[in-house]
Design an enzyme around this catalytic site. Structure first.
Site, PDB file in Angstrom:
ATOM      1  N   THR A  43     -40.037 -33.519  46.677  1.00  0.00           N
ATOM      2  CA  THR A  43     -39.441 -32.345  47.334  1.00  0.00           C
ATOM      3  C   THR A  43     -39.358 -32.548  48.843  1.00  0.00           C
ATOM      4  OG1 THR A  43     -40.449 -30.963  45.626  1.00  0.00           O
ATOM      5  CG2 THR A  43     -39.582 -29.845  47.562  1.00  0.00           C
ATOM      6  N   TYR A 106     -36.403 -23.955  37.256  1.00  0.00           N
ATOM      7  CA  TYR A 106     -35.292 -23.039  37.001  1.00  0.00           C
ATOM      8  C   TYR A 106     -35.103 -22.703  35.532  1.00  0.00           C
ATOM      9  CZ  TYR A 106     -30.890 -20.545  37.343  1.00  0.00           C
ATOM     10  OH  TYR A 106     -29.932 -19.566  37.247  1.00  0.00           O
ATOM     11  N   TYR A 132     -46.395 -33.507  37.974  1.00  0.00           N
ATOM     12  CA  TYR A 132     -46.386 -32.706  39.210  1.00  0.00           C
ATOM     13  C   TYR A 132     -46.307 -31.246  38.810  1.00  0.00           C
ATOM     14  CZ  TYR A 132     -44.809 -31.181  43.893  1.00  0.00           C
ATOM     15  OH  TYR A 132     -44.676 -30.575  45.112  1.00  0.00           O
ATOM     16  N   ARG A 137     -42.751 -23.560  43.019  1.00  0.00           N
ATOM     17  CA  ARG A 137     -41.364 -24.015  43.095  1.00  0.00           C
ATOM     18  C   ARG A 137     -40.688 -24.076  41.728  1.00  0.00           C
ATOM     19  NH1 ARG A 137     -39.054 -26.296  47.763  1.00  0.00           N
ATOM     20  NH2 ARG A 137     -40.496 -26.629  49.483  1.00  0.00           N
ATOM     21  N   LYS A 160     -50.450 -34.323  40.018  1.00  0.00           N
ATOM     22  CA  LYS A 160     -50.406 -33.787  41.377  1.00  0.00           C
ATOM     23  C   LYS A 160     -50.472 -32.281  41.216  1.00  0.00           C
ATOM     24  CE  LYS A 160     -47.556 -33.094  45.491  1.00  0.00           C
ATOM     25  NZ  LYS A 160     -46.235 -33.297  46.145  1.00  0.00           N
ATOM     26  N   ILE A 202     -51.519 -35.974  47.618  1.00  0.00           N
ATOM     27  CA  ILE A 202     -50.131 -36.306  47.956  1.00  0.00           C
ATOM     28  C   ILE A 202     -49.730 -35.313  49.040  1.00  0.00           C
ATOM     29  CG2 ILE A 202     -47.763 -36.462  47.132  1.00  0.00           C
ATOM     30  CD1 ILE A 202     -48.851 -37.369  44.441  1.00  0.00           C
TER      31      ILE A 202
END
Length: 296
Positions: A43, A106, A132, A137, A160, A202
């Site tokens: 990202t 989404y 991740y 998000r 992550k 990260i």
């Protein structure tokens, strides 16, 4: 397998194109400053606005520049399983050490959908996969139970974790055991995450202060949490200002102040405001990353 300070690399642009020269210099600087690993096109690398060819090129550039001096965990996630498979296969082909796969955003898959997504990618490649998990998000949170199912797949090695839930690493450790690689995805809570059994972070902030972030992680890994806390206190203003506006705007501006790239963004992301620039400059001056007088 993966540990320490792993930079979620920005992608420099110049005149609307990927600035390959700046990116290569930036990767070299990161390694020289002690960064333990690199994540291109996550990202923070503006993967949503890179086209497929650019995405692949940035992975290749990172791998060829790093030359196996540090591991490269390529961001190859997508909310389309087929696209994630294609990008992951390419990352393996060009020599990435692992792939970082975000939970699909989404379209909000169920826990079964999450498992099947990771299984399809797992079955298509032969390099390690880091999950991740970033509900803020992606609007979907992989449960510990689903993560345990994924860990049974041959290539899934870690996570992550960007939940900022400091109970989660202990819960995951209890369910999956100590060998599952847990990397924090949130700079501000990485100290607590490491104390709960994490193996690294990260990091967005390590784009800007790679040496300090590496020293912080080295202290955590050595169990020297007194030293780690002192470094956390010093770094906390940077951790906060990196999110004064949407990531990666502040990081890209800060990196441009250090001489890497222009700070240029791609719509719908825009350069940060003048007020945010002043706030970033102030922190850079406090950390002696730029001349403090230039921050005034």
């Amino acid at each position: 397998m993966f540990k320490g300070s792993i930079t979620a690399l920005i992608t420099p642009f110049r005149n609307g194109k990927v600035d390959e020269a700046a990116f290569t210099r930036f990767v070299e600087w990161q390694i020289a400053e002690g960064t333990h690993g690199l994540v291109p096109v996550g990202t923070t690398g503006e993967s949503p606005t890179l086209d497929f060819d650019e995405h692949k090129r940035v992975i290749e550039l990172c791998v060829t520049t790093a030359k196996k001096r540090v591991p490269v965990i390529a961001g190859t996630g997508s909310n389309s399983t087929d696209e994630a498979v294609e990008l992951s296969q390419y990352a393996e082909k060009v020599g990435a050490d692992a792939v970082l796969i975000v939970t699909p955003y989404y379209n909000k898959p169920s826990q079964e959908g999450l498992y099947q997504h990771f299984k399809a990618i797992n079955d298509a490649i032969n390099i390690p996969i880091v999950i991740y998990n970033i509900p803020g998000r992606s609007v979907v949170d992989m449960s510990v139970q689903t993560m345990a199912r994924c860990y049974e797949l041959k290539n899934v090695v870690g996570v992550k974790d960007a939940t900022a839930n400091l109970a989660r690493p202990s819960q995951t450790r209890a369910a999956l055991g100590p060998d599952f690689c847990q990397l924090s995805g949130e700079d501000a809570t990485a100290l607590g995450f490491m104390a709960h059994g994490g193996s690294g972070c990260i990091s967005v902030a390590s784009n800007v202060a790679p040496r300090l972030c590496a020293e912080f992680q080295n202290a955590c890994l050595a169990g020297d949490f007194k030293k780690a806390l002192a470094l956390q206190d010093r770094l906390m203003p940077l951790f906060e200002v990196m999110f004064i506006e949407s990531n990666p705007g502040p990081a890209k501006y800060a990196v441009s102040r250090l001489g890497f790239g222009t700070g240029e963004m791609r719509l719908p992301m825009v350069p940060i405001s003048d007020a945010a620039r002043k706030a970033v400059d102030q922190v850079l001056g406090q950390l002696d990353l730029i001349d403090a007088r230039a921050a005034e």
